[in-house]
Design a protein around this motif. Structure first.
Motif, PDB file in Angstrom:
ATOM      1  N   LEU A  25     -19.662  22.555  20.882  1.00 52.41           N
ATOM      2  CA  LEU A  25     -19.644  22.590  22.345  1.00 52.41           C
ATOM      3  C   LEU A  25     -18.492  21.726  22.840  1.00 52.41           C
ATOM      4  O   LEU A  25     -18.397  20.540  22.508  1.00 52.41           O
ATOM      5  CB  LEU A  25     -20.964  22.046  22.901  1.00 52.41           C
ATOM      6  CG  LEU A  25     -21.054  21.867  24.411  1.00 52.41           C
ATOM      7  CD1 LEU A  25     -21.210  23.205  25.097  1.00 52.41           C
ATOM      8  CD2 LEU A  25     -22.219  20.954  24.791  1.00 52.41           C
ATOM      9  N   HIS A  26     -17.609  22.305  23.634  1.00 50.88           N
ATOM     10  CA  HIS A  26     -16.467  21.580  24.191  1.00 50.88           C
ATOM     11  C   HIS A  26     -16.893  20.969  25.528  1.00 50.88           C
ATOM     12  O   HIS A  26     -17.096  21.681  26.506  1.00 50.88           O
ATOM     13  CB  HIS A  26     -15.273  22.519  24.352  1.00 50.88           C
ATOM     14  CG  HIS A  26     -14.694  22.967  23.041  1.00 50.88           C
ATOM     15  ND1 HIS A  26     -13.417  22.662  22.635  1.00 50.88           N
ATOM     16  CD2 HIS A  26     -15.254  23.662  22.017  1.00 50.88           C
ATOM     17  CE1 HIS A  26     -13.196  23.161  21.427  1.00 50.88           C
ATOM     18  NE2 HIS A  26     -14.305  23.781  21.035  1.00 50.88           N
ATOM     19  N   THR A  27     -17.019  19.653  25.566  1.00 48.91           N
ATOM     20  CA  THR A  27     -17.626  18.974  26.717  1.00 48.91           C
ATOM     21  C   THR A  27     -16.702  18.844  27.913  1.00 48.91           C
ATOM     22  O   THR A  27     -17.163  18.683  29.042  1.00 48.91           O
ATOM     23  CB  THR A  27     -18.098  17.565  26.328  1.00 48.91           C
ATOM     24  OG1 THR A  27     -16.949  16.757  26.018  1.00 48.91           O
ATOM     25  CG2 THR A  27     -19.059  17.605  25.149  1.00 48.91           C
ATOM     26  N   GLY A  28     -15.381  18.863  27.671  1.00 43.69           N
ATOM     27  CA  GLY A  28     -14.451  18.606  28.767  1.00 43.69           C
ATOM     28  C   GLY A  28     -14.247  17.133  29.039  1.00 43.69           C
ATOM     29  O   GLY A  28     -13.453  16.756  29.892  1.00 43.69           O
ATOM     30  N   LYS A  65     -17.758  14.805  17.360  1.00 48.24           N
ATOM     31  CA  LYS A  65     -16.420  14.538  16.830  1.00 48.24           C
ATOM     32  C   LYS A  65     -15.418  14.623  17.966  1.00 48.24           C
ATOM     33  O   LYS A  65     -15.734  15.111  19.059  1.00 48.24           O
ATOM     34  CB  LYS A  65     -16.066  15.510  15.704  1.00 48.24           C
ATOM     35  CG  LYS A  65     -15.730  16.927  16.151  1.00 48.24           C
ATOM     36  CD  LYS A  65     -15.240  17.758  14.966  1.00 48.24           C
ATOM     37  CE  LYS A  65     -14.808  19.165  15.412  1.00 48.24           C
ATOM     38  NZ  LYS A  65     -14.294  19.972  14.278  1.00 48.24           N
ATOM     39  N   ILE A  66     -14.210  14.148  17.702  1.00 49.76           N
ATOM     40  CA  ILE A  66     -13.148  14.172  18.702  1.00 49.76           C
ATOM     41  C   ILE A  66     -12.166  15.277  18.336  1.00 49.76           C
ATOM     42  O   ILE A  66     -11.641  15.312  17.219  1.00 49.76           O
ATOM     43  CB  ILE A  66     -12.419  12.813  18.789  1.00 49.76           C
ATOM     44  CG1 ILE A  66     -13.425  11.681  19.049  1.00 49.76           C
ATOM     45  CG2 ILE A  66     -11.362  12.860  19.896  1.00 49.76           C
ATOM     46  CD1 ILE A  66     -14.236  11.824  20.332  1.00 49.76           C
ATOM     47  N   GLY A  67     -11.930  16.195  19.280  1.00 53.74           N
ATOM     48  CA  GLY A  67     -11.046  17.322  19.041  1.00 53.74           C
ATOM     49  C   GLY A  67      -9.681  17.120  19.643  1.00 53.74           C
ATOM     50  O   GLY A  67      -9.227  15.977  19.844  1.00 53.74           O
ATOM     51  N   ILE A 121     -14.270  15.372  23.533  1.00 47.95           N
ATOM     52  CA  ILE A 121     -15.528  15.158  22.822  1.00 47.95           C
ATOM     53  C   ILE A 121     -16.161  16.520  22.523  1.00 47.95           C
ATOM     54  O   ILE A 121     -16.394  17.313  23.430  1.00 47.95           O
ATOM     55  CB  ILE A 121     -16.495  14.301  23.665  1.00 47.95           C
ATOM     56  CG1 ILE A 121     -15.868  12.940  23.977  1.00 47.95           C
ATOM     57  CG2 ILE A 121     -17.832  14.118  22.945  1.00 47.95           C
ATOM     58  CD1 ILE A 121     -16.589  12.173  25.080  1.00 47.95           C
ATOM     59  N   LEU A 122     -16.417  16.768  21.233  1.00 46.18           N
ATOM     60  CA  LEU A 122     -17.058  18.003  20.798  1.00 46.18           C
ATOM     61  C   LEU A 122     -18.431  17.673  20.228  1.00 46.18           C
ATOM     62  O   LEU A 122     -18.611  16.666  19.547  1.00 46.18           O
ATOM     63  CB  LEU A 122     -16.217  18.717  19.737  1.00 46.18           C
ATOM     64  CG  LEU A 122     -14.748  19.012  20.081  1.00 46.18           C
ATOM     65  CD1 LEU A 122     -14.088  19.785  18.943  1.00 46.18           C
ATOM     66  CD2 LEU A 122     -14.631  19.794  21.377  1.00 46.18           C
ATOM     67  N   VAL A 123     -19.387  18.539  20.509  1.00 48.20           N
ATOM     68  CA  VAL A 123     -20.777  18.281  20.120  1.00 48.20           C
ATOM     69  C   VAL A 123     -21.344  19.524  19.433  1.00 48.20           C
ATOM     70  O   VAL A 123     -21.114  20.647  19.895  1.00 48.20           O
ATOM     71  CB  VAL A 123     -21.653  17.970  21.359  1.00 48.20           C
ATOM     72  CG1 VAL A 123     -23.062  17.607  20.932  1.00 48.20           C
ATOM     73  CG2 VAL A 123     -21.045  16.855  22.185  1.00 48.20           C
ATOM     74  N   ARG A 124     -22.076  19.302  18.347  1.00 52.48           N
ATOM     75  CA  ARG A 124     -22.724  20.409  17.674  1.00 52.48           C
ATOM     76  C   ARG A 124     -24.123  19.980  17.260  1.00 52.48           C
ATOM     77  O   ARG A 124     -24.339  18.832  16.889  1.00 52.48           O
ATOM     78  CB  ARG A 124     -21.910  20.837  16.443  1.00 52.48           C
ATOM     79  CG  ARG A 124     -22.467  22.061  15.718  1.00 52.48           C
ATOM     80  CD  ARG A 124     -21.474  22.600  14.703  1.00 52.48           C
ATOM     81  NE  ARG A 124     -21.242  21.671  13.603  1.00 52.48           N
ATOM     82  CZ  ARG A 124     -20.413  21.888  12.592  1.00 52.48           C
ATOM     83  NH1 ARG A 124     -19.692  23.011  12.561  1.00 52.48           N
ATOM     84  NH2 ARG A 124     -20.252  20.994  11.625  1.00 52.48           N
TER      85      ARG A 124
END
Length: 525
Positions: free
Chosen positions: A404-407, A369-371, A376-379
């Motif tokens: 997870l916050h990808t940066g 998803k987009i935070g 970009i956030l990943v789970r």
């Protein structure tokens, strides 16, 4: 996703059972079936156990892509140990840092690789204090047959030559080794891969067996890899692309691992023709270089079926040329990072525009998803367990809800396909490898005459991006660009070394004192 083994020993057992007569590894004259691979791995695991390796110990491999790497990694995990891959591009200082922080007990290293004696390099970096936790060096043969008899000694420890493994295994029975392998849990730490952090200090990403196997399983499904495929692994085994999306994918599907120790275009095209390679992953530059090679027509590349690429922009025309000129059935792009390995992938039926303008959609077992700020956030079940000995950074990276916050910054279209548009951090990618400017800046700060420095990525036709360093010299001191680069060459891997160095009077800053890197990118320095 296919239901199957959840540890690497279990994956190897299944491969031997289902694909026993298939070639597991084709490395020059070395041909190993899956049945033989299991036997070799079991023997090497017995040797490690005989030398005192316990479950949970760390075994590092600092070696190029050869069959030795495959057997050593599987043997380490068969014995219940945790794998620590080290980049072959690293200097002795960088390798020492990883060995010390992981308290590595065993180091697998070639006698010589590209004319360098890696063991001598790391022992020199360690100095008189040595490497306290390191007890055993397993030395693989040199890539240079003319290098002669190994001369580097290992004070305070033991060196086991590769051809001594069978004899060393004798004190430990097959049953003892199998019992150790059966005791490996899906939740045990399979590996610790290091990725540079934005603070300049590298972080050890810890992954469980179930995750290492699970991510490879998802990759294999998306790329439709099967036991008839022959998989050329140009991507380094020390990298997730070569290890988890390479070796592990082949083991899970019974495909043949064909290692490439160095990238040389005529050699690679000869390997494709001779080995009838069907799957070829790699950065876009690898595929572009093959397409543009003047004598490409002299090689039979008709066996190629699937190209997998990523880590840089992929032009539509590249995808179209790969399909029209090389006859690929499918070209796939993917996105990931060490903390999550693979997040999104295209599928084999995606059209060229989708492949070139996106990094695909979430693989099985992952959510995207987009935070805030477009991050970009990943789970999912396959994101890392956390950073080694760094709970604070782990908490900052994985939030309370498991995201997870990808940066990285990106957008998702209505189909769930991801387009990466920017980076929150200053990291840039050179030849497919992440470069974190803070790490390079910290190295530059060790030069006595440097007052301050800033590093940015600039476009490069071949590498995608390369580093440019802006250096401010202390009053009364002198320093040249060549001296800066020479200093970096002793302490940094090649892909991290700035291609350009500019000596400047000062750096642009905002009112709070932060360096304005956008100004540097725009030439305002």
């Amino acid at each position: 996703m296919t239901t199957g083994p959840r540890t690497t020993p279990a994956a190897l057992w299944r491969a031997a059972e289902q694909f026993g007569s298939n070639e597991a590894v084709a490395d020059g004259s070395e041909r190993v079936t899956y049945t033989e691979l299991l036997d070799r791995v079991r023997t090497a695991a017995r040797a490690l156990m005989a030398k005192g390796v316990q479950a949970g110990d760390r075994v590092a491999i600092w070696a190029p892509n050869t069959y030795h790497w495959v057997e050593a990694f599987l043997a380490a995990q068969y014995a219940g140990a945790t794998l620590v891959p080290i980049s072959t591009r690293y200097t002795g200082h960088e390798a020492l840092d990883i060995l010390e922080r992981t308290k590595t007990k065993v180091l697998v290293v070639p006698d010589r690789f590209l004319k360098a004696d890696r063991l001598a390099d790391v022992l020199k970096a360690a100095g008189e204090g040595g490497i306290p936790a390191l007890e055993l060096v397993v030395r693989t043969p040199s890539d240079d047959p003319a290098s002669g008899v190994p001369t580097t000694a290992f004070p305070g420890g033991e060196i086991l030559e590769w051809d001594q493994i069978t004899a060393a295994a004798e004190p430990v029975s097959v049953e003892e080794a199998d019992a150790r392998a059966h005791a490996v849990s899906p939740d045990d730490v399979a590996d610790i891969l290091f990725t540079s952090g934005t603070t300049g200090k590298s972080k050890g990403v810890m992954t469980a067996h179930r995750q290492t196997v699970g991510i490879a399983d998802a990759w294999a499904d998306c790329a439709e890899v099967d036991d008839k495929d022959r998989y050329l692994v140009i991507n380094p085994f020390f990298h997730t692309f070569g290890y988890k999306a390479g070796i592990m994918v082949c083991i899970l599907r019974g495909a043949t691992i064909v290692p490439a120790a160095v990238f040389d275009v005529p050699t690679i095209m000869t390997m494709i023709a001779d080995e009838k390679i069907s799957v070829l992953p790699g950065a876009p530059t690898i595929h572009q270089t093959i397409l543009d090679f003047p004598t490409r027509g002299d090689y039979n590349l008709s066996s190629l079926r699937v190209a997998i690429t990523g880590a840089a922009a992929v032009p539509v025309v590249l995808v179209e040329r790969l399909q029209s000129e090389l006859g690929y059935d499918a070209v796939i792009t993917a996105y990931g990072q060490t903390e999550a390995v693979v997040v999104t992938m295209c599928r084999t039926d995606d059209d060229p525009v989708t492949v070139s303008t996106s990094s695909g959609r979430a693989i099985p077992g992952m959510e995207v998803k987009i935070g805030e700020q477009g991050e970009i956030l990943v789970r999912g079940e396959n994101i890392m367990l956390g950073y080694l000995d760094d709970p604070e950074s782990t908490r900052k990276t994985i939030d309370e809800d498991g995201w997870l916050h990808t940066g990285d910054v990106g957008v998702l279209d209505e189909r769930g396909y991801l387009d990466i548009t920017d980076r929150l951090k200053d990291m840039f990618i050179s030849n497919g490898f992440n470069v974190y400017p803070a790490e390079v800046e910290n190295t530059l700060a060790r030069i006595d005459s440097v007052a301050e420095a800033a590093v940015i990525g600039i476009p490069d036709e071949r590498a995608g991006e390369v580093g440019r360093a802006y250096v401010v010299v202390k009053p009364g001191a002198t320093l040249t660009a060549d001296e800066v680069i020479a200093f970096c060459k002793e302490r940094l891997a090649g892909f991290k070394i700035p291609r350009e160095v500019r000596i400047v009077d000062g750096l642009p800053r905002n009112p709070s004192g932060k360096v304005l890197k956008n100004d540097l990118r725009e030439g305002k320095a």
